[in-house]
Design a protein around this motif. Structure first.
Motif, short mmCIF file in Angstrom:
data_model
loop_
_atom_site.label_atom_id
_atom_site.label_comp_id
_atom_site.label_asym_id
_atom_site.label_seq_id
_atom_site.Cartn_x
_atom_site.Cartn_y
_atom_site.Cartn_z
N TYR A 112 28.14 67.80 -5.46
CA TYR A 112 28.83 68.74 -6.11
C TYR A 112 29.62 67.23 -6.29
CZ TYR A 112 30.74 65.07 -1.69
OH TYR A 112 30.35 64.81 -0.96
N SER A 135 28.27 63.54 -6.25
CA SER A 135 27.31 63.48 -5.22
C SER A 135 25.56 63.37 -5.00
CB SER A 135 27.45 64.36 -3.83
OG SER A 135 26.57 65.57 -4.06
N GLY A 136 25.26 62.56 -4.59
CA GLY A 136 23.60 63.13 -3.99
C GLY A 136 23.42 62.16 -4.95
N HIS A 137 21.72 62.24 -4.71
CA HIS A 137 21.44 60.89 -5.95
C HIS A 137 19.77 61.72 -6.40
CE1 HIS A 137 23.02 58.09 -4.23
NE2 HIS A 137 23.00 57.84 -3.43
N THR A 145 33.34 64.97 -6.78
CA THR A 145 34.74 64.36 -7.03
C THR A 145 35.11 64.14 -8.35
OG1 THR A 145 34.88 61.66 -6.62
CG2 THR A 145 34.24 63.20 -4.47
N GLU A 185 24.61 71.52 -2.71
CA GLU A 185 23.70 70.66 -2.47
C GLU A 185 24.52 69.68 -3.53
OE1 GLU A 185 20.36 70.48 -1.82
OE2 GLU A 185 19.80 72.61 -1.46
#
Lengths: 439, 111
Positions: A262, A208-210, A264, A260
């Protein structure tokens, strides 16, 4: 403060200089404009008192010369003049004078005017310093920004280097994949590796996130998600997918409860001679199985993403791949890929693409590559798109050992690593464990 | 980040913004943390205005849940759009959160 007095009349020059010295200024004298300009260029003089009427170069001419010369700082010029009509004032101001003192003058008037000049010069200096500071900060920011961009590009490259280069580790099964990276570094990653002579481990994950944190996590995960790739990654830990994900989750979850980043992930094992797959999911899109018959099955036994909650139970699902069956793992970048109307590609179009590939005998990754690009249009992808297909061959001819050529045709020409993958097909396959053992 | 917030019967009720994405995540995270720290730990997040949420937004909501549970409280969600609900279902997070249709029902469940 140093003041330059320019006047061709020696007595007038002397009088002004005397006053200035008495007021505590340091004084330089010049008897004409040219000499004055020379002093201005040679010394750090910021305040000038100059007579208007002089042979050779007049006061206004000196002003013009100063304003067109780069002294490296501002020079404040007061013109001494017998003239007082407005046309003269305009001429002097246009030439670049800052102030006038009309002759004959009272000493206190000159002194007051000098103080104005000093105040303005102090302001100018402060502005100049602030400007330099700003400029420096801007340069530092620009440098830092470029550094971050370069680091992100490096992270992306490292991440992509950790993707498989051939499907030999899965042989006699075939692996195909599609990887369409987003403009920004994001976190799709997948791989497969031999755990035992008859057993292959494989994963497909999406961080997740960038940005930097996601890139770092993605690279470190890609390295540690293969046996021997890092501490605590003994081969035995890879045999049970549910335990594997529970362990991984424990490692990734922060103790303070802040979430912050995670991931999948789908992690599974594949028994080559039986086609038995055991697969555990952590918040990942449900994998599909395209049966040889054209029927599409879905695997829905899923737990929470890894890296959110400290103790999570995962359960593995067991499924059989018959000859010709394909297991399809993908990231939500596929189903959430949006066209220009904001409409998502969705699972329905993914399923339709699978069916189309089955009916036409075309490569699944090639079909999806084309359809996703068409769907997205000219814009960059918002999120990484990746898809890993594990296919049980119809016959087991590959077992005799010539499987190196089966391959990742799906990725050639379908991702930025396509060409590289073509070359690497010839290179001897390095077992992932050895490739990733770092001291 | 300014979030619409009120307290009713000891429960903090917060309306989440239209977009809860990467760019707004840090602000929303800090605001929610402050509300939880100052309040009872019982929090209702109303997602009815939220039409865009990505994984960063999801992380913010999970962080809020962790913070609330540390204070023996909980986070209830309500007013989810279908797309946001799909995101929760895909990641199985609907098994972790209590999800209600609207604020009234969520509040009744708390009190």
């Amino acid at each position: 403060m140093k003041i330059l007095v320019i006047d061709d009349a020696a007595d007038a020059r002397l009088y002004v200089s005397l006053l200035l010295r008495r007021w505590g200024y340091e004084v330089l004298e010049a008897e004409d404009g040219h000499a004055g300009l020379g002093l201005l260029l040679a010394q750090d003089v910021r305040l000038v008192i100059c007579d208007w009427m002089m042979p050779g170069m007049s006061g206004p001419e000196l002003c013009r010369a100063v304003r067109t010369t780069d002294l490296g700082h501002y020079a404040y010029i007061i013109l001494l003049t017998g003239r007082s009509d407005s046309a003269d004032l305009v001429e002097g101001l246009n030439a670049g004078a800052d102030d006038f003192v009309t002759k004959p003058f009272e000493a206190q008037v000159l002194r007051a005017r000098l103080r104005v000049g000093e105040r303005i010069l102090a302001l100018e200096q402060r502005l100049g310093e602030q400007n330099r500071d700003l400029l420096e900060s801007r340069n530092q920011l620009a440098q830092a920004y470029h550094q971050i961009q370069a680091d992100l590009a490096t992270a992306a490259r490292i991440q992509r280097q950790l993707l498989p280069t051939s499907d030999q580790a899965a042989s006699p099964f075939r692996a195909h994949w599609l990887f369409l990276p987003a403009a920004q570094v994001s976190g799709d990653s997948f791989n497969f590796f031999e755990l035992a002579p008859d057993l292959v481990g494989f994963y497909h994950l999406d961080i997740s996130g960038h940005g930097v944190p996601a890139a770092l996590l993605s690279v470190s995960l890609s390295r540690s998600l293969v046996p021997g790739g890092g501490p605590g990654t003994a081969v035995a830990d890879f045999f049970d997918p549910a335990t594997f994900l529970a362990d991984l989750n424990r490692q990734l979850t922060s103790r303070d409860g802040e979430v912050e980043n995670y991931a999948t992930i789908a992690y599974g094992t594949l028994e080559k001679h039986t086609g038995r797959v055991r697969l555990a999911l952590a918040g990942h899109p449900y994998p599909l199985i395209l049966r040889q018959s054209g029927v599409i099955d879905i695997l829905q036994q899923s737990g929470l993403p890894v890296g959110m909650f400290p103790e999570v139970d995962y359960r593995a699902e067991e499924v059989q791949l018959a000859p010709g069956d394909k297991l399809v793992l993908y990231s939500d970048g596929v189903t959430e890929c949006r066209n220009r109307h904001g409409e998502a590609f969705d699972e329905s179009r993914l399923r339709a693409s699978l069916s189309f590939a089955a009916q036409t005998g075309m490569s699944l990754t090639a079909v999806l590559d084309e359809r996703l690009r068409d769907w997205r249009g000219p814009q960059d992808f918002e999120d990484d798109i990746s898809l890993l297909v594990l296919e049980r061959p119809l016959t087991l001819s590959g077992l005799s050992g010539s499987s190196g050529s089966s391959g990742s045709s799906g990725s050639s020409g379908s991702s930025d690593r396509g060409n590289r993958s073509g070359q690497d097909m010839r290179a001897p396959q390095i077992p992932p464990a050895a490739e990733r053992t770092t001291p | 980040m300014n979030l619409e917030h009120r307290t009713q019967e000891g429960v903090d009720i917060v309306k989440l913004p239209e977009r809860l994405m990467m760019a707004d995540a840090a602000g929303a995270r800090a605001t929610l943390k402050e509300i939880i720290d100052r309040g009872s730990g019982k929090l209702i997040l109303n997602l009815s205005p939220t039409s865009f949420m990505d994984s960063s937004g999801l992380a913010v909501i999970v962080s809020a849940l962790q913070a609330a549970r540390k204070r023996e409280g909980d986070v209830y969600l309500c007013g989810m759009s279908n797309t946001v609900r799909a995101l929760f279902e895909l990641t199985r997070l609907q098994t972790v959160f209590q999800i209600f249709d609207d604020e009234t029902v969520a509040l009744r469940a708390f009190t």
